[in-house]
Design a protein around this motif. Sequence first.
Motif, short mmCIF file in Angstrom:
data_model
loop_
_atom_site.label_atom_id
_atom_site.label_comp_id
_atom_site.label_asym_id
_atom_site.label_seq_id
_atom_site.Cartn_x
_atom_site.Cartn_y
_atom_site.Cartn_z
N LYS A 89 0.83 -1.20 0.00
CA LYS A 89 0.00 0.00 0.00
C LYS A 89 0.87 1.25 0.00
CE LYS A 89 -4.15 1.75 0.14
NZ LYS A 89 -5.13 1.50 -0.91
N SER A 90 1.94 1.23 0.77
CA SER A 90 2.84 2.37 0.81
C SER A 90 3.52 2.59 -0.54
CB SER A 90 3.89 2.17 1.91
OG SER A 90 3.27 2.02 3.17
N ILE A 91 3.94 1.49 -1.19
CA ILE A 91 4.55 1.61 -2.51
C ILE A 91 3.56 2.19 -3.51
CG2 ILE A 91 5.56 0.31 -4.41
CD1 ILE A 91 6.66 -1.65 -2.38
N SER A 92 2.30 1.71 -3.45
CA SER A 92 1.28 2.19 -4.38
C SER A 92 1.00 3.67 -4.17
CB SER A 92 0.00 1.37 -4.20
OG SER A 92 -1.03 1.85 -5.02
N VAL A 93 0.82 4.09 -2.91
CA VAL A 93 0.53 5.49 -2.62
C VAL A 93 1.71 6.37 -3.01
CG1 VAL A 93 0.04 7.14 -0.77
CG2 VAL A 93 -1.09 4.93 -0.80
N ALA A 94 2.92 5.92 -2.70
CA ALA A 94 4.10 6.70 -3.05
C ALA A 94 4.27 6.81 -4.56
CB ALA A 94 5.34 6.07 -2.43
N SER A 95 3.96 5.74 -5.28
CA SER A 95 4.07 5.77 -6.74
C SER A 95 3.10 6.78 -7.34
CB SER A 95 3.81 4.38 -7.31
OG SER A 95 3.84 4.38 -8.72
N LYS A 96 1.87 6.80 -6.81
CA LYS A 96 0.90 7.77 -7.30
C LYS A 96 1.32 9.20 -6.96
CE LYS A 96 -3.08 4.65 -7.09
NZ LYS A 96 -4.41 4.41 -6.48
#
Length: 840
Positions: A518-525
Amino acid sequence: MGVRGLTTLLETRGIFPPSSSSQQNYNLSESPYYKSIPPHSTFSIDGAGLAFYIYERSYKQYYHAFLAAHPHMAVMDVIRHLLPSFLPLTYLQSYTQHMMTSLLQRHKVNVTVWWDGHIKRMKNTTMKSRKSQRCTQSKTLERFLSLHILPKSFVTRKKGVKVPPPHVFLEEFPMPLLTMSQIRHTLEYMEISLSFSSSDDEKSCLLQSVHCDEEADRDVALASLLDVSNSTYAVGADSDYCIYGFSSSSSGENNNHVLYAPLPHLQWENSDKMGGIVITRKDIAQALYLPCEELLIEASILLGNDYTYEFIAQQNPKSCNFFQEFGNESSSNNSKKEKISIDDIIYYLSQMEQEYGSGSSSKCYKVTTTKSNFQLAIRFTRDLYSFGDISSYPFENDDDEEEEKEEDTITTTHPPIQTNNDIFNLTNTTKFRFQQTIQSKVQDMVEDDASWDTFKNQILAPFEHHTNIQYYKYFYVLLHVMQQHLQNQPAENEQNKFFRLPEEFTWKYEQLSHLLQKSISVASKARSKHGVMAHTDISPATIFHPIVFHRVMVALHARLAAAETTTPPTSSSAGRVGEEKEERNNNMDEEDAQHNSAAQETPSLNELPIDAHKDVILTSVQNNRVTIIQGETGCGKSSKVPIMLLETPPPDPTFKEVRMFICQPRRIAAKSLTERIKSTHPQYKHLFGLRMGHGVREETKDTRVWFATTGYLVRLLANYPERFDDCTHLVIDEVHERSVETDVLCLLARRLLERNKRIRLILMSATVAAGMYRDYFQVKESPLFVGVRCFPIQEYYLEDVVTLLQLSPKEMMRMNEISRKITNSRCKMVPNANDRTAIH
């Protein structure tokens, strides 16, 4: 989701190929709706549909490759490795690259991918349904990983547990959280690579991504509709693309059709010529014998789309004019009141030509209702599919956007992993030493300070503001260790090698994996919003691998357990800390004093109270035929005594090796202890087996210690006492539970002592009833008391099971219904077969 039942209807009418037929047995080119797609055409692709299509195909590749590489692996191990949550992101990356390369370079097709925005209009019910489905899939995964409970579709009466087809995995378990992020990153990277390409041939093909504010379906269809050359195709997986179109009164005859090409029915992979099923709204209206194309919009209202399904699901005659008229017609024919089928709806609409005329949208049949909410949904459906103005309709925020704000929550139904700063529940001293030691070791893995700074800036920086602070210091260690591990390993799909899941992985690790993804996804966005280009960003596949994550977590946890008994780090291992060395040592001295005082009262993770009595127990077993061990629940009797006996030479020198049976009163206890010992002592896991009734046997040719249920041992000892001639020990655990089978087993054990003069009998009890068994077996020595419980025992009642199982709302409703039925009958009858199936 599209229009419910429309895809099945189109299959029965021969427009779409049957879903049960494989592409090997069905030739798309024989379909009357097959069309060759010429070069330099344009694909207007729905991003969400493309992502699910790539995810499904990538998983099937992984599924078949893994089964081919592991033909002899145990069924349960195969199922664990085939969970969609453990799908390597490299499969998504490679399939996306393969598909786009084929479309752009091989078939010379321009591609535009439209991505949904967070604004959703009039889809509150659909969003709740999707959220409920994700919650149900998440609970199914939790029950399997924590309680080893499989879905019903994985079990058959004849063969027991089986490995089902790939589509069953996709239906029962959630998709990887980084699926969208990985596919988006791959497409953006390829888009930038093509823009910088020096080849004129590659530049002739265009790949671009468009991020919409609202749902992309309308824009995907409109791009095809506005192309007067009829060379733009709306590509997706939703059936409602073939309903979009201008009304015949507002546009010409030839330009009001969307060319819909369903993704599953495109031939792009194994064919030199591009082609597939291409249909328009006019084609479907003719195939269904509808006199007016706009009747398809009314059909979508009655069949149930994302906006009207909640109003027509029950087919209440009072809900709209159609069900009232159809009900009156059915009553006049003296037919029974039955649910109206899809064919009945289409047939009824096809008869509207006589009453309303043919070809004119103004005279087409219209669905009407007196309910205000239903009226709003109907007007929105017509404006949406006819490209009218929808700006005045209410909207709801996407669930994904709301979940991003809950960064410390695993799912909407799960609390944070821990409420303190230590994800492993360790002491402050061990946590502090581990953090400093791992920092040094991770930095040692980097060649120079420049590469370490690059790693922090490119990978770690985004998570600082999008990850709960209590997990951040662990994430940078995990990310870097995984990245180094992945870089040093050969590609899985090239070498046909797969990472193996560790046996010690737990549901807690999967929760932490979810939070990290989830952190990777949010950071990517967040990086995408700030204009960070894909070619300078890090692909999720290069830093995260689900199985490697579990391997790293198990290794780090083992290192933590070892750190409990080791000395403080030396000055060389802490040399990189530099200026903080003196302060750290002072803190360690203070925490050591607190830890040492607490250690006198609390044993370490690997030590149990019974360990202090090991010599006394082994001496008693060596010198006495019968040994009685008394100790409170939790002191370690059941898990430690078998290891003690196995590691000691046989008490009778005529035996070459130790062989024993260990009796447990319940099946779940025998199964749990077998798995527990195998996980805590992996060097002995091939020596431990399990035997229970109904033919349950888990053993190998090297097995020397068998856990068994009381009922199994009673029958074995009563019918085949000679089976114990080569056994050195017989252990009866929980002997104080006075069941009929336990008492019969004690009688048979006493007879066995008279028949077999070499075997040793060990009785283990948790109560003072040990004295009674001392008299029964005529034991001269007093029972051995091996200490009090090591950990607090928490009692659970039957009502607590519902909470522990984390049932979904639908399952909870079913359980309450069964509970009320049993309560009303005053427990005089057990649940019937249907209720038992629902409970399972």
